[in-house]
Enzyme design. Structure first.
Site, PDB file in Angstrom:
ATOM      1  N   LYS A 143      -7.448   7.144   9.571  1.00  0.00           N
ATOM      2  CA  LYS A 143      -8.868   7.151   9.879  1.00  0.00           C
ATOM      3  C   LYS A 143      -9.402   7.464  11.014  1.00  0.00           C
ATOM      4  O   LYS A 143      -8.648   7.129  12.264  1.00  0.00           O
ATOM      5  CB  LYS A 143      -9.127   5.868   9.595  1.00  0.00           C
ATOM      6  CG  LYS A 143      -9.911   5.687   8.234  1.00  0.00           C
ATOM      7  CD  LYS A 143     -10.441   4.120   8.116  1.00  0.00           C
ATOM      8  CE  LYS A 143     -10.544   3.799   6.590  1.00  0.00           C
ATOM      9  NZ  LYS A 143     -11.160   2.476   6.511  1.00  0.00           N
ATOM     10  N   ASP A 163      -5.169   2.841  10.385  1.00  0.00           N
ATOM     11  CA  ASP A 163      -6.771   2.506  10.677  1.00  0.00           C
ATOM     12  C   ASP A 163      -7.095   1.639  12.159  1.00  0.00           C
ATOM     13  O   ASP A 163      -7.043   2.505  13.058  1.00  0.00           O
ATOM     14  CB  ASP A 163      -7.139   1.298   9.342  1.00  0.00           C
ATOM     15  CG  ASP A 163      -8.545   1.088   9.335  1.00  0.00           C
ATOM     16  OD1 ASP A 163      -9.249   0.959  10.226  1.00  0.00           O
ATOM     17  OD2 ASP A 163      -9.149   0.972   8.055  1.00  0.00           O
ATOM     18  N   GLY A 181       0.726  -1.188   0.120  1.00  0.00           N
ATOM     19  CA  GLY A 181       0.107   0.035   0.173  1.00  0.00           C
ATOM     20  C   GLY A 181       0.718   1.310  -0.067  1.00  0.00           C
ATOM     21  O   GLY A 181       0.393   2.167  -0.517  1.00  0.00           O
TER      22      GLY A 181
HETATM   23  N1  HPA Z   1      -8.546   0.887   2.045  1.00  0.00           N
HETATM   24  C1  HPA Z   1      -7.683   0.179   1.785  1.00  0.00           C
HETATM   25  N2  HPA Z   1      -6.782  -0.481   2.441  1.00  0.00           N
HETATM   26  C2  HPA Z   1      -7.066  -0.409   3.930  1.00  0.00           C
HETATM   27  C3  HPA Z   1      -8.100   0.445   4.410  1.00  0.00           C
HETATM   28  C4  HPA Z   1      -8.872   1.370   3.347  1.00  0.00           C
HETATM   29  O1  HPA Z   1      -9.596   2.156   3.991  1.00  0.00           O
HETATM   30  N3  HPA Z   1      -8.193   0.464   5.873  1.00  0.00           N
HETATM   31  C5  HPA Z   1      -7.055  -0.477   6.124  1.00  0.00           C
HETATM   32  N4  HPA Z   1      -6.270  -0.957   5.036  1.00  0.00           N
END
Ligand code: HPA
Ligand code: MG
Length: 169
Positions: free
Chosen positions: A125, A97, A40
């Site tokens: 978040k 998150d 990510g």
């Molecule tokens: N989007 C993508 N990946 C994630 C998210 C999200 O909102 N939260 C935790 N991993």
């Protein structure tokens, strides 16, 4: 389905530049060893590192969750190969998150005796968290909804979007 725009490309670019300035100031031009959390943080890391004023080393960690006997557990399926001993490490992640992933990475990196560890996330978040850790550098605070783009995915899709978006249900 095309995700709706939450944070447009231009806003991301501006903020990433500002974040890089904050980080450069904190590191006072000393070398930074970035540990980027795959997959990510790939896009964010590539942009961020180009704005830093310090010399940069970069390596990666890959974290996967799996079902343990009682609850979800995390494991590192790729670990940094750089020697982190005595280094000033900056962990770069896409989103804070539940916080469990960042906490896991922090503990994993701490085992390699770096001189310091700081943490940077593109997105935070607004949710209740059960972890103690708080990121040192945050790009944007966002509402509690599932976002994609700029590296973030749902089932490995949408990472290539140049903006942060959300999917309407
Ligand atoms: N989007 C993508 N990946 C994630 C998210 C999200 O909102 N939260 C935790 N991993
Ligand atoms: Mg994902």
């Amino acid at each position: 389905m095309t995700p709706k725009v939450l944070i447009p490309e231009e806003k991301i670019r501006q903020r990433v530049q500002e974040l890089a300035d904050e980080i450069s100031e904190a590191f006072q031009n000393t070398p930074v060893t970035i540990i980027s959390v795959l997959k990510g943080a790939l896009v964010f890391t590539a942009d961020l590192m180009r704005f830093l004023k310090s010399n940069v080393e970069v390596d990666f960690i890959r974290v996967k969750s799996y079902r343990g006997e009682k609850k979800e557990k995390l494991e590192a399926t790729y670990k940094p190969e750089l020697n982190l001993k005595g280094k000033n490490v900056l962990i770069v992640d896409d989103i804070f998150d539940t916080g469990e992933s960042l906490q896991f990475v922090y503990r994993e990196i701490a085992q390699h005796s770096p001189a310091s560890i700081r943490t940077c996330v593109l997105l935070e978040k607004e949710v209740e968290r059960k972890v103690d850790i708080k990121p040192d550098f945050v790009g944007f605070k966002i509402p509690n909804r599932f976002v994609v783009g700029y590296g973030l995915d749902i089932n490995d899709m949408y990472r290539e979007l140049p903006y942060i978006g959300y999917l309407d249900k």
